[in-house]
Scaffold this active site. Structure first.
Site, short mmCIF file in Angstrom:
data_model
loop_
_atom_site.label_atom_id
_atom_site.label_comp_id
_atom_site.label_asym_id
_atom_site.label_seq_id
_atom_site.Cartn_x
_atom_site.Cartn_y
_atom_site.Cartn_z
N LYS A 199 20.59 66.41 1.49
CA LYS A 199 19.86 66.31 2.75
C LYS A 199 20.73 65.60 3.80
CE LYS A 199 15.63 64.47 4.77
NZ LYS A 199 14.34 63.84 4.57
N GLU A 205 27.54 60.27 -4.70
CA GLU A 205 27.75 61.08 -5.90
C GLU A 205 28.06 62.53 -5.53
OE1 GLU A 205 25.24 59.01 -5.28
OE2 GLU A 205 24.52 58.00 -7.09
N GLY A 256 13.33 64.32 0.39
CA GLY A 256 14.22 64.81 -0.67
C GLY A 256 13.45 65.27 -1.90
N ARG A 257 12.49 64.46 -2.35
CA ARG A 257 11.78 64.80 -3.60
C ARG A 257 10.71 65.85 -3.37
NH1 ARG A 257 11.37 59.67 -1.95
NH2 ARG A 257 9.36 58.84 -1.30
N GLU A 342 9.47 57.31 -7.20
CA GLU A 342 10.14 57.05 -5.92
C GLU A 342 9.11 57.06 -4.79
OE1 GLU A 342 13.39 59.57 -3.87
OE2 GLU A 342 14.58 58.15 -5.00
N HIS A 373 7.81 64.10 -32.76
CA HIS A 373 8.69 63.60 -33.82
C HIS A 373 9.54 62.45 -33.32
CE1 HIS A 373 7.59 66.82 -36.61
NE2 HIS A 373 7.41 67.52 -35.51
N LYS A 512 22.84 50.77 -3.41
CA LYS A 512 23.90 51.56 -2.76
C LYS A 512 24.81 50.64 -1.96
CE LYS A 512 21.24 55.80 -1.80
NZ LYS A 512 20.65 56.60 -0.73
O1 F6P Z 1 17.73 58.33 -4.47
C1 F6P Z 1 17.62 58.22 -3.10
C2 F6P Z 1 17.72 59.54 -2.42
O2 F6P Z 1 17.73 59.31 -1.06
C3 F6P Z 1 16.58 60.50 -2.80
O3 F6P Z 1 15.42 60.26 -2.13
C4 F6P Z 1 17.21 61.81 -2.51
O4 F6P Z 1 16.51 62.85 -3.09
C5 F6P Z 1 18.58 61.60 -3.09
O5 F6P Z 1 18.89 60.25 -2.76
C6 F6P Z 1 19.66 62.53 -2.62
O6 F6P Z 1 19.85 62.45 -1.24
P1 F6P Z 1 20.62 63.57 -0.45
O7 F6P Z 1 19.87 64.84 -0.61
O8 F6P Z 1 20.68 63.10 0.96
O9 F6P Z 1 22.01 63.69 -1.06
#
Ligand code: F6P
Length: 542
Positions: A199, A205, A256-257, A342, A373, A512
């Protein structure tokens, strides 16, 4: 919108406390069923695509009535309407929350032109990728994390039976190189499409993995990065700076979620195709309409959200286990962890006041029968009561893979076993077994020397452990869409009762920021100002 009263300041809350202290706390499911032959029907709800048996829960008609009064007192209907109307209910970020607009038919929801413009382009592109003969693509790698990963990663295997044969989908999320390396080892640059999904297009990452993927692509002799890298983001400039020329956008009003319905769904659209993706959206839309219009006492997301409040704040249950009896839903618990925890893992309300009551439970689980199990022992005999949510799917879809008749017959038999296991677990949780019952049963593997009374106590089950069973006719694009939307609205409901902002996630920011401060210390070794534990670990890990 005007501030609703705090849930624990309402008359309904006090009434629920009184009810809990009275007979709510001691309700016995076995007695409740014995007393009321109509309990199953009375506590069954048919929502679009999802049937729910709510009768094995620790509640009765009075609980339900008081919970509905609580929902009214907390202005749930007005809050729901504000959500659906696109009011800026995400107050800390000043944003509307409009994932429901992503599944509204053309012309029916807010931002319809923008939404359908991107959707049409996305699905047309997905179809070109699926045509492997023309595109040359055999492998699609989604690089994203959190909401830019968990949705497609969950939904693609769930809808495996509807997927394009010969097309392999991969998901890379962790900044740990051990995630991407085994994926890259399977790929050839000329037949791979990388989707960089973020987003913000700034997430550490995802950016790191995108750079690793591009380095691999070029080192392995890949050419034409413009064709082999596609972006999905609200930050079109950042994607362009990375060198991505084909980008599908979405908007800041998509959390995002809650973004699987947007261009973040591209891996799913490639896997199942345009028609199925539209059916997926339509299933969610049907659940949206149910949430918007069904009376509160027949509104499944509302009832589940209220049940969550009842269990969390009155019974004090801190966790809920989700057990999908469909292997395709094996990642569903992980998806729900982000969606629920979240969203509702907050300790202040929307006004910033300390809540002083429990919010999101821990949500966890595993596909049945595997969980049986592993940790079901604790669910049955442990000291904590953990409500369980079973998801049963009546019809299989694996026959779409074109199985030989003898294999199909064997698997049909296995499906009956799967369903019997699912029912048996909810039955066992509720019925339990007394020590007297245990003492009269033969137990061939039990010790012959131990005192039989002691043995019987080991082999008894307290019972009266609550569960909900959700039933789908089949796991299809439409029913999966409805199921996910059901959970979204359920999370909204409990969040609205608690009065929290379910749509921000400030709790992930501190880690972060500290990570960014620690990074240069790994190179320099400078531990000045760090606590002794962090300094000691830094020295050990450098
Ligand atoms: O974990 C925090 C967060 O902002 C989530 O809400 C989001 O889904 C995720 O990081 C990834 O963010 P982005 O889509 O901006 O890479």
């Amino acid at each position: 919108m005007p501030t609703a009263p705090r849930c624990d300041d309402t008359i309904a809350w006090s009434a629920l406390q009184g009810h809990f202290q009275g007979h709510g706390r001691t309700l016995d499911l076995r007695e409740a069923f014995a007393r009321d032959a109509g309990r199953f029907e009375a506590l069954a709800v048919q929502a679009p695509e999802v049937f729910a048996d709510l009768s094995k829960n620790l509640w009765d008609g009075t609980t339900l009535r008081l919970l509905i009064e609580l929902a009214q007192a907390c202005d749930l209907p007005a809050r729901r309407d504000a959500l659906l109307a696109g009011e800026p209910i995400n107050s800390t970020e000043g944003r509307a929350v409009l994932h429901t607009a992503l599944r509204a038919p053309r012309g029916a929801g807010p931002f319809s032109d923008e939404v359908h413009g991107v959707l049409d382009a996305l699905l047309a592109y997905a179809e070109t990728v699926r045509d492997g003969a023309a595109s040359g693509i055999t492998d699609v790698v989604n690089i994203g994390i959190g909401g830019s990963d968990l949705g497609p990663q969950m939904a693609v295997p769930a809808l495996q039976a509807f997927s394009q044969p010969g097309l392999r989908l991969h998901f890379v999320s962790n900044v740990d190189g051990h995630d991407i390396v085994p994926v890259l080892a399977k790929l050839k640059p000329e037949s791979t499409l990388f989707i960089v999904a973020s987003k913000t297009f700034t997430t550490q990452e995802t950016m790191a993995n995108a750079h690793a993927a591009r380095a691999w692509f070029l080192a392995a002799g890949g050419t034409d990065t413009a064709r082999h890298f596609v972006g999905v983001t609200t930050n079109l400039e950042a994607a362009a700076r990375f060198g991505i020329t084909r980008t599908f956008g979405f908007w800041d009003w998509v959390g995002g979620r809650y973004s699987l319905w947007s261009a973040i769904g591209l891996p799913l659209a490639i896997a199942i195709g345009a028609e199925n993706f539209r059916a997926f959206l339509a299933g969610a839309r049907a659940m949206d309409e149910h949430f918007a219009t069904a009376p509160l006492d027949a509104n499944l997301p509302v009832l589940l959200g209220l049940l969550d409040v009842w269990y969390r704040n009155f019974h004090g249950f801190g966790s809920r286990s989700v057990a999908p009896y469909h292997q395709g839903l094996k990642r569903f618990p992980a998806y729900l962890q982000q969606l629920e925890m979240e969203s509702n893992g907050k300790c202040v309300d929307a006004e910033g006041r300390a809540l002083g009551l429990g919010t999101s439970p821990v949500v966890w689980g595993e596909a049945g029968t595997n969980g049986q199990h592993a940790y079901f022992q604790m669910l049955h005999q442990g000291t904590d009561v953990i409500p369980v949510e079973f998801i049963a799917v009546k019809h299989t879809t694996h026959e779409r893979a074109g199985l030989a008749p003898e294999v199909a017959a064997q698997l049909a038999d296995q499906h009956v076993k799967l369903l019997a296991n699912c029912l048996a677990q909810s039955q066992a949780l509720m019925l339990g077994k007394t020590a007297d019952e245990a003492a009269t049963e033969s137990a061939p593997t039990a010790s012959k020397t131990l005192d039989p009374a002691v043995l019987a106590r080991h082999r008894s089950f307290p019972g009266n452990r609550p569960s909900t069973t959700l039933v789908l006719e089949a796991l299809t694009p439409r029913s999966l869409g409805a199921l996910i939307a059901l959970y979204e609205h359920r999370v909204f409901t409990s969040g609205a009762i608690w009065g929290i902002n379910s749509f921000d996630q400030w709790g992930v920011e501190l880690g972060k920021a500290l990570c960014n401060q620690l990074l240069p210390r790994f190179a320099s070794g400078d531990a000045a100002g760090l606590d002794a534990s962090t300094a000691g670990l830094l020295a050990r890990l450098r």
